[in-house]
Design an enzyme around this catalytic site. Structure first.
Site, PDB file in Angstrom:
ATOM      1  N   ASP A   8       0.862  -1.164   0.000  1.00 24.70           N
ATOM      2  CA  ASP A   8       0.000   0.000   0.000  1.00 24.70           C
ATOM      3  C   ASP A   8       0.910   1.228   0.000  1.00 24.70           C
ATOM      4  OD1 ASP A   8      -2.367   1.646   0.485  1.00 24.70           O
ATOM      5  OD2 ASP A   8      -1.617   1.792   2.545  1.00 24.70           O
ATOM      6  N   ASP A  10      -0.245   5.129   0.915  1.00 28.02           N
ATOM      7  CA  ASP A  10      -0.545   6.081   1.978  1.00 28.02           C
ATOM      8  C   ASP A  10      -0.616   5.379   3.336  1.00 28.02           C
ATOM      9  OD1 ASP A  10      -1.796   8.769   0.462  1.00 28.02           O
ATOM     10  OD2 ASP A  10      -2.010   6.902  -0.652  1.00 28.02           O
ATOM     11  N   ASP A 168      -1.193  -0.714   5.982  1.00 25.60           N
ATOM     12  CA  ASP A 168      -1.438  -0.168   7.316  1.00 25.60           C
ATOM     13  C   ASP A 168      -2.895  -0.266   7.741  1.00 25.60           C
ATOM     14  OD1 ASP A 168      -2.085   1.952   5.349  1.00 25.60           O
ATOM     15  OD2 ASP A 168      -2.554   3.112   7.136  1.00 25.60           O
TER      16      ASP A 168
END
Length: 221
Positions: A8, A10, A168
């Site tokens: 991922d 961001d 995250d």
């Protein structure tokens, strides 16, 4: 044998919260709404794409046409400020360099608009650092749908059993589940540890320095 690492963007590789928040506040003001959200709120809104970020910030009060207009404004403004405050998390680049040195294929799979994702990755990592960078488009399903992850695996020439997905958020872990991949939850990003744990990742790590360690550990298991 694990030979591919999907990431991922961001909240995993790059802290983008401040500029995402600024862009959202810009759009709210253009619609005559006084921004009331904190940076923690914006972090919580991120993860399912810019359209849902705005829908949450507007508290689901816009119709589809107005949300389309808001999204167009957001993309235009965010593309201008994209790199104003964005920065790599500590240890990320060093860990990824170690993976590259061992011949591991690297990719980014993000719900950030594709043009913005490519621009950010090339600026912060350099051209052609990743083997594949895949951002969101209006015509393709977004994470946690496995479409993007599966497309990247195909381009990398990797099977799902040969890859790890780092992210995250629960969205990233569910993406890995849906693509039949192992997942690593990164606790330094935009979601809480509890949120990550509830999605049942294969492993949790707590700093960018641990990326290469957990990759090689799971590779041997």
């Amino acid at each position: 044998m694990i030979k591919c690492a999907l990431f991922d963007l961001d909240g995993t590789l790059v802290d983008t919260a401040e500029d995402l928040g600024r862009a959202t506040e810009y759009v709210l003001k253009q619609f005559g709404v006084n921004p009331k959200w904190t940076m923690d709120d914006y972090r919580a809104f991120v993860g399912n794409g810019a359209r849902l970020l705005l829908d949450r910030a507007f508290e689901h009060k816009l119709d589809d046409k107005m949300l389309d207009d808001a999204l167009a404004l957001f993309k235009e403004y965010y593309n201008v400020i994209l790199l104003d405050n964005a920065y790599l998390y500590d240890g990320v680049k060093e860990s990824l360099d170690m993976l590259k040195q061992q011949g591991v294929k690297l990719a980014v799979v993000t719900n950030k608009p594709h043009v913005c994702a490519v621009k950010m990755v090339e600026e912060l990592f350099g051209n052609d650092y990743f083997d594949v960078v895949l951002g969101a488009t209006e015509s393709a399903p977004k994470k946690p749908d496995p479409y993007g992850a599966n497309l990247v695996l195909e381009r990398l020439g990797c099977k799902s059993s040969e890859a790890l997905f780092f992210g995250d958020s629960d969205v990233d872990v569910y993406t890995a589940h849906n693509a039949h991949m192992q997942s690593v939850g990164c606790t330094w990003g935009f979601r809480s540890v509890e949120c990550l744990k509830s999605a049942l990742p294969t492993a949790l790590i707590h700093s960018g320095n641990e990326i290469s360690d957990i990759f090689f550990k799971l590779q041997k298991s």
